[in-house]
Motif scaffolding. Sequence first.
Motif: not given
Length: 325
Positions: A66-77, A304-306
């Motif tokens: 539900l947020d940009t940080a969580e999306l980055d984390s999931a895709l990174t992993l 800033i947003q990622g």
Amino acid sequence: MTLRSFRPRALAAVSLTTVAALTLAACGSSDDSGSDSAPGSDATRTVKTAMGDVKVKEAPERVVVLDTAELDSALTLGVKPVGATHADVTSGFLNYLPKDQVAGIEDVGQMMTPNLEAIAALKPDLILTSKIRHGDKYDELSKIAPTVMTENTGYPWKENFQVHAEALGKQAEAKMVADGYADHVADVTKALGGKEKVAGTEVNMVRFVEGADIRIYGRKNYIATILADVGLGRPAITDQAKDGFSYDVSPEKIDLADADVVFHSTYGDPKKAKETETTGSGLWKNMDAVKNGKVFAVDDQLWIQGIGYTAADKILGELHKSLTK
């Protein structure tokens, strides 16, 4: 170290998406408990969150972020969510994310107003977000699926990433990602002349925001942690930032943002965000950074947003390129 010798090494050695992909192939869905639960298993484990202990599946298969940080984390992993909210940008999902990685992810609404019915329709087995964003919706979200919330976003992004990794059962992959980032940081610092030289270069980050004052970023935010990791110096003005986040100024005080190097980004319409007015002013043009050709416009969505390791890896590359010009 020149850009020519640095870039191939950085791309080959520490491309975080590659690290994650290789780790997936080598390790599968591993975690610290040593569980070898097959996909679809009912086995659970407990994750400590901002809302207390939460039981999650050993290997979540349908994740909503539900947020940009969580999306980055999931895709990174190496985890492709079935659903994600979008940021308030025209591109939907942030533009620094590889198109093939976000293709097929269901948009479940704007970040601050997620569509709970759309989330429920996806039948998730895990929801990732933060208390500061969606704490008021925790009870509703928890009825849909186990919901793992960190306390905040931005500044504690590395700690939050570890929580995301634990919830996803990707601790081994997370270690490789963090180690790869540390190696990339060390390479950038070395390429820029070493710790002593880097520390003597003062850098400011300025953000033009539609509907708000101009922000000179302090030391307690996402981008500041990356600058600190590289070892770059920060001007004294950053210490006046409210809660360490930002020191806000009008266009008439933009000269307070002067430094050896100034990066700037814009959120929203450049005219409404006062970027056009400010960068065309005498105060801006008379700043030492401007006169020395050390001002760089950067992508707001990335810088800033990622908020994550995939974004950070790209930012490190841009830092190196800019600071060696």
